[in-house]
Design a protein around this motif. Structure first.
Motif: not given
Length: 391
Positions: A114-119, A139-145
């Motif tokens: 995974p590229e982004a893990v939030h806890a 979600s991070v990829r969609l936001e970057a797009t």
């Protein structure tokens, strides 16, 4: 109750009385279960283990006392040791008693990690803390797009709008010169047309990517799609001295939306015309292969280098920016083709060789009642043979 809530209850019971107490309570309550031999505690543990989130319980020393498999997949726990960032967050939680959000994204992404893990880290009971981590990569990829798309749209719209403002100012300055007014007015019309095309294609792309519900797919005659697409592209081809040839109608039928398919095919034809030298041929062919109708557009144009072939379907990407500007291209045509194909359950393939030409093949699932005929040779095979190229 969430998976974390279940975990809190399980650990609380363990701390109060241990496993013996759990068994005693379960027996006292007649071992409430959904199947013989399964207690409430068993079910709670199963919920935690099957959770899509990574869950880990740390004691007062920051050691892992309980975790699920997902916690290891997300990198929260490695070799039964918690990520240092999670341990530091747990110390803050134990000290202040308030929930802490922490970024546990891998410092170096390897493979399918995974590229982004939030806890979220919070107090569970007494000195125990729980780390509840989730994969936020999508979600991070969609936001970057989204950011890239907005930036690209802003840039692409700014160019024709700025040109219109300058040309309008030039018309005002040359109000007494009829010839100059006529020349600048023609350029205003050209930029306005380009701006209108860009807005129209942005709306179409937004619709194809899910902003609007697509129409119901119905049986569509491929010959009709080819005929209408040829009609749309005929003027541009004649202006460039390019003749578009077509194979004979084949009576093929697909499941689709006629207008979207015509738009996709006309985009391929316009692209072939725009990137071909004057007088060179462009051809279109259709055939049925393995349950898909393949509509191929072949040109003898400049071709596309191998390292660019995976990018030509990106929004606003242009192989030759200067040529695209000259022909009024928006850089959205092939992106629209790709999404039309995907929304029909198909795809689009590319074969190209610099200096030889290109073949774009739109593949759409055939209508169920269609009978599969003999398969003719691929257009790109004919093209490569004609020019001595290799596939």
């Amino acid at each position: 109750m969430t998976a974390t809530g279940y975990l809190a209850l399980v650990v609380g019971l363990v701390l109060i009385g241990g496993a013996a107490f759990l068994i005693g309570r379960a027996t006292a309550r007649k071992q409430v279960s959904t199947a013989p031999g399964l207690t409430v505690a068993d079910l709670m543990a199963m919920v935690v283990q099957s959770s899509h989130d990574g869950i880990a319980v740390l004691n007062g020393f920051g050691d892992v006392v309980l975790h699920n498999a997902r916690a290891e997949e997300l990198g929260v726990v490695r070799n039964n040791r918690a990520d240092d960032r999670a341990r530091r967050a747990a110390e803050l939680v134990r000290r202040d008693g308030e929930e802490v959000h922490v970024d546990l994204s891998p410092l170096e992404v390897k493979g399918r990690q995974p590229e982004a893990v939030h806890a979220r880290v919070k107090v569970l009971v007494e000195s125990f803390t729980v780390v509840d981590a989730s994969d936020e990569s999508e979600s991070v990829r969609l936001e970057a797009t989204r950011r890239d798309f907005v930036a690209n749209v802003s840039h692409e719209l700014k160019t024709p709008v700025g040109a219109l403002a300058l040309l309008a100012e030039a018309v005002l300055d040359a109000v007494d010169d009829e010839e100059q007014v006529r020349r600048f007015s023609a350029k205003i019309m050209q930029e306005a047309t380009r701006l209108g095309t860009l807005v129209t294609e942005l709306i179409a792309l937004s619709r194809l990517q899910g902003a609007e519900k697509l129409p119901e797919l119905t049986p569509v005659e491929v010959d009709t799609v080819v005929s209408e697409a040829l009609g749309r592209s005929r003027l541009a081809a004649e202006s460039s001295g390019i003749e578009i040839s077509s194979d004979e109608p084949g009576g093929l039928v697909v499941e689709g939306d006629r207008m979207l398919l015509v738009t996709a095919l006309s985009n391929l034809l316009d692209n072939a015309v725009a990137y071909s030298p004057p007088g060179s041929p462009v051809s279109i062919s259709r055939r049925l292969v393995a349950g898909f109708v393949e509509i191929a557009v072949t040109d003898r144009g400049i071709g596309i280098a191998e390292d660019q072939q995976t990018r030509v379907f990106e929004r606003f990407y242009r192989v030759d920016r200067a040529r695209s500007r000259a022909t009024g291209g928006t850089g959205l045509g092939l992106a629209i083709v790709k999404h039309v194909a995907l929304n029909h359950g198909g795809d689009v393939k590319l074969w190209s060789l610099p200096g030889t030409g290109s073949t774009f093949t739109l593949r759409i699932p055939v209508h169920l009642d269609q009978v599969e005929p003999r398969v003719p040779p691929l257009p790109e095979q004919e093209l490569a043979t004609t020019h001595g190229g290799e596939l």
